[in-house]
Design a protein around this motif. Structure first.
Motif, PDB file in Angstrom:
ATOM      1  N   LEU A 411       0.827  -1.210   0.000  1.00  0.00           N
ATOM      2  CA  LEU A 411       0.000   0.000   0.000  1.00  0.00           C
ATOM      3  C   LEU A 411       0.862   1.261   0.000  1.00  0.00           C
ATOM      4  CD1 LEU A 411      -2.872  -0.942   2.482  1.00  0.00           C
ATOM      5  CD2 LEU A 411      -2.975  -0.774  -0.013  1.00  0.00           C
ATOM      6  N   GLU A 412       1.986   1.197   0.658  1.00  0.00           N
ATOM      7  CA  GLU A 412       2.893   2.350   0.660  1.00  0.00           C
ATOM      8  C   GLU A 412       3.393   2.659  -0.742  1.00  0.00           C
ATOM      9  OE1 GLU A 412       7.224   3.626   2.601  1.00  0.00           O
ATOM     10  OE2 GLU A 412       6.171   1.822   3.284  1.00  0.00           O
ATOM     11  N   SER A 457       5.062  -1.399 -14.773  1.00  0.00           N
ATOM     12  CA  SER A 457       6.508  -1.522 -14.663  1.00  0.00           C
ATOM     13  C   SER A 457       7.055  -0.661 -13.523  1.00  0.00           C
ATOM     14  CB  SER A 457       7.160  -1.108 -16.000  1.00  0.00           C
ATOM     15  OG  SER A 457       8.566  -1.132 -15.911  1.00  0.00           O
ATOM     16  N   ASP A 458       6.571   0.567 -13.400  1.00  0.00           N
ATOM     17  CA  ASP A 458       7.035   1.432 -12.307  1.00  0.00           C
ATOM     18  C   ASP A 458       6.681   0.842 -10.949  1.00  0.00           C
ATOM     19  OD1 ASP A 458       7.966   3.156 -14.238  1.00  0.00           O
ATOM     20  OD2 ASP A 458       6.212   4.479 -14.167  1.00  0.00           O
ATOM     21  N   LEU A 459       5.471   0.299 -10.830  1.00  0.00           N
ATOM     22  CA  LEU A 459       5.070  -0.299  -9.564  1.00  0.00           C
ATOM     23  C   LEU A 459       5.932  -1.499  -9.199  1.00  0.00           C
ATOM     24  CD1 LEU A 459       1.173  -0.123  -9.781  1.00  0.00           C
ATOM     25  CD2 LEU A 459       2.658   1.185  -8.251  1.00  0.00           C
ATOM     26  N   TYR A 460       6.262  -2.336 -10.176  1.00  0.00           N
ATOM     27  CA  TYR A 460       7.092  -3.509  -9.866  1.00  0.00           C
ATOM     28  C   TYR A 460       8.500  -3.084  -9.445  1.00  0.00           C
ATOM     29  CZ  TYR A 460       3.828  -7.163 -11.300  1.00  0.00           C
ATOM     30  OH  TYR A 460       2.773  -8.025 -11.359  1.00  0.00           O
ATOM     31  N   PHE A 461       9.043  -2.052 -10.078  1.00  0.00           N
ATOM     32  CA  PHE A 461      10.347  -1.545  -9.660  1.00  0.00           C
ATOM     33  C   PHE A 461      10.301  -1.071  -8.206  1.00  0.00           C
ATOM     34  CE2 PHE A 461      11.550  -1.049 -14.199  1.00  0.00           C
ATOM     35  CZ  PHE A 461      12.804  -1.625 -14.136  1.00  0.00           C
ATOM     36  N   GLN A 462       9.271  -0.333  -7.848  1.00  0.00           N
ATOM     37  CA  GLN A 462       9.151   0.192  -6.495  1.00  0.00           C
ATOM     38  C   GLN A 462       8.879  -0.913  -5.479  1.00  0.00           C
ATOM     39  OE1 GLN A 462       6.051   3.091  -6.950  1.00  0.00           O
ATOM     40  NE2 GLN A 462       7.244   4.385  -8.343  1.00  0.00           N
ATOM     41  N   ILE A 463       8.084  -1.917  -5.876  1.00  0.00           N
ATOM     42  CA  ILE A 463       7.807  -3.038  -4.971  1.00  0.00           C
ATOM     43  C   ILE A 463       9.084  -3.824  -4.690  1.00  0.00           C
ATOM     44  CG2 ILE A 463       6.621  -5.269  -4.824  1.00  0.00           C
ATOM     45  CD1 ILE A 463       4.258  -3.955  -6.280  1.00  0.00           C
TER      46      ILE A 463
END
Length: 538
Positions: A411-412, A457-463
């Motif tokens: 969630l963060e 893609s951006d979300l997976y990098f951040q996760i």
């Protein structure tokens, strides 16, 4: 120049009443002769034209006079009988003598002009006029092109072909281009005729060709009902029809860009209204044009039926696309700006035409999709009735970490991404326990479906980054192998036991004999070593 091509009013009246033939000098028509007694108009004009041709080519002066023979005026050229003016040649209100004087004056002027045009100084002046005419025609040619481009920019809106408006100014562009081509063609044809008309040797050919062209254009070629139409009539009708298309397109574009954009309705509704008004204007303008042109609409019933049969057989594909376009437009299931997926194509709808739809894919390539594809196959519309769409990101985490910790971390990441909508709120679902992983799903909502792959893609990098910071491992397939020790009960047959005992006894005896040999060899080696040591000491 046009006066030389066309007949005078007197000649036209005379031609309508009886057969006539022309008296010409170097291609210029002077007047017309009628038949007289046993002499036809063609014979009289042929003999007179031959005498005038010889007279105009003579180097000296030409004498034209009128004498009276048998109470009829006779025109003489260099004392040669040119023609006799009869009552049939005389127009109403004139005497034969007055008609002869008028014709004699025309002959003097034409012969004098023909002799002057055969001089060398006139030839060089004509060459200069030709050069200036060609240069002027070239300048006018480019000027017409500049004027055409200027009006094209003025009449075609700047937002034409823009995905926000979907303007389609193809009709007016085609009309302006065809008009420019026609005007330029007429310019060069006129220049060619004007240049050839300057020289006596080519004037007759040019005027003959011009007359043939004029007769071809003005002669009836199509008869519909009680009306006949020439090529010029057809060209004018087609030009007016293109004018109707241009006016309809211009009014539709103005309505779309100036009126409909001020309303609060969606772009799909705006496009539906614009298309309906566009085709309505074309239909009304065409019907009015046909009535003004004198065509009986009822007489076109047979043509319409034949055209309907042609649509049913040869144009059924086009008709299918047109009907599909109207269904899509009025159902508003797909609108301009929607992000859709039809078959293997995925992209943003940029334009809705009557026959096809323009999609701009994620590779920034425009794909033209027939409208029937949207009705025959399943279509995914990410923007239908809402601007938000959901993305689902599956995530697997290794055992040994609290699921609440994982939920907070995901969630963060979702709340920090600016492309994620705050409402609906991002959600984390715990799917269950796997063989060697904990199965989660991160659900987020976005307003830009076209950027969904970039957002994922951006979300997976951040996760991945936040999981490494919290020492949360991503699982990989593992297998454990456990080995257990112990005795296994075996049952052997007596024959196998005897064979094994004999084999073991043989092996034991072989080992014993080998041991005795090895010990004897060792003893011999040791005695030999002792003797060698004694000999060395001595």
């Amino acid at each position: 120049m046009m006066i030389g091509w066309l007949l005078t009013t007197e000649m036209s009246v005379q031609a309508q009443s009886r057969p006539t033939a022309h008296i010409t000098v170097d291609g210029r028509q002077l007047f017309e002769l009628s038949e007289a007694g046993q002499f036809s108009a063609e014979n009289r004009a042929g003999d007179a034209n031959l005498i005038l041709r010889e007279a105009v080519r003579s180097p000296g002066g030409v004498k034209v006079e009128i004498v009276e023979t048998n109470q009829l005026p006779v025109i003489l050229v260099n004392n040669r009988h040119l023609l006799t003016v009869t009552q049939q040649d005389t127009f109403t209100g004139r005497t034969k003598q007055e008609q002869a004087e008028i014709w004699a004056q025309r002959i003097r002027e034409a012969v004098k002009q023909g002799q002057e045009e055969r001089r060398l100084d006139y030839f060089w002046r004509a060459i200069l006029v030709v050069a200036l005419s060609v240069l002027g025609a070239i300048a006018l040619h480019f000027l017409l092109g500049w004027v055409g481009r200027y009006w094209l920019r003025r009449l075609v809106p700047r937002e034409a072909n823009h995905p926000e408006t979907g303007a389609q100014p193809k009709g007016i562009e085609l009309f302006l281009q065809l008009t420019l081509v026609v005007v330029r063609s007429l310019l060069w044809i006129g220049i060619a005729i004007y240049i050839t008309d300057l020289f006596p040797l080519t004037r007759e050919w040019s005027r003959s060709i011009a007359n043939i062209l004029w007769m071809s254009l003005t002669s009836p070629v199509i008869t519909i009902g009680e009306s006949s139409y020439s090529v010029i009539n057809i060209i004018i009708f087609i030009s007016l029809l293109f004018g109707v298309l241009a006016i309809a397109g211009t009014l539709t574009n103005l309505l779309r860009s100036r009126v409909l954009r001020m309303t609060n309705v969606s772009r799909g509704v705006q496009e539906s209204i614009a298309i309906a008004i566009y085709y309505s204007l074309i239909f009304i303008g065409t019907v009015l044009l046909l009535q003004i042109w004198g065509l009986d609409i009822s007489s076109l019933a047979i043509v319409a039926s034949v055209f309907g049969v042609a649509i049913g057989f040869g144009l059924q594909g086009v008709a299918k696309e047109l009907v599909s376009g109207f269904v899509i437009t009025f159902e508003r299931a797909i609108e301009i700006g929607d992000f859709v997926q039809v078959g293997e194509f995925m992209g943003t709808v940029e334009r809705l035409n009557a026959r096809s739809t323009y999609l701009r894919t994620l590779d920034d390539i425009v794909v033209i999709v027939p409208n029937s594809r949207f009705l025959d196959t399943e279509v995914v519309n990410w923007n239908h009735q809402t601007s938000a769409c959901r993305l689902v990101l599956p995530i697997r985490v290794a055992y040994g970490v609290s699921i609440n910790t994982i939920r907070s971390a995901l969630l963060e990441v979702a709340l920090k991404n600016t492309d994620i909508l705050k409402k609906p709120h991002p959600t984390v679902w715990f799917q269950g326990y796997g063989e060697d992983f904990l199965n989660f799903q991160l659900l987020v909502w976005i307003s830009k479906p076209r950027k969904q792959f970039q957002i994922k893609s951006d979300l997976y990098f951040q996760i991945d980054e936040i999981l490494r910071q919290k020492n949360i491992n991503i699982p990989f397939p593992q297998r454990s192998l456990h080995l257990r020790t112990g005795s296994l009960p075996l049952e052997l047959s007596p024959q196998l036991e005897n064979s094994l005992s004999q084999l073991s006894e043989g092996l034991i005896n072989l080992l014993k004999s080998q041991l005795h040999k090895d010990s004897a060899n060792d003893a011999n080696n040791s005695s030999a070593k002792t003797q060698s040591e004694k000999s060395d000491s001595q």
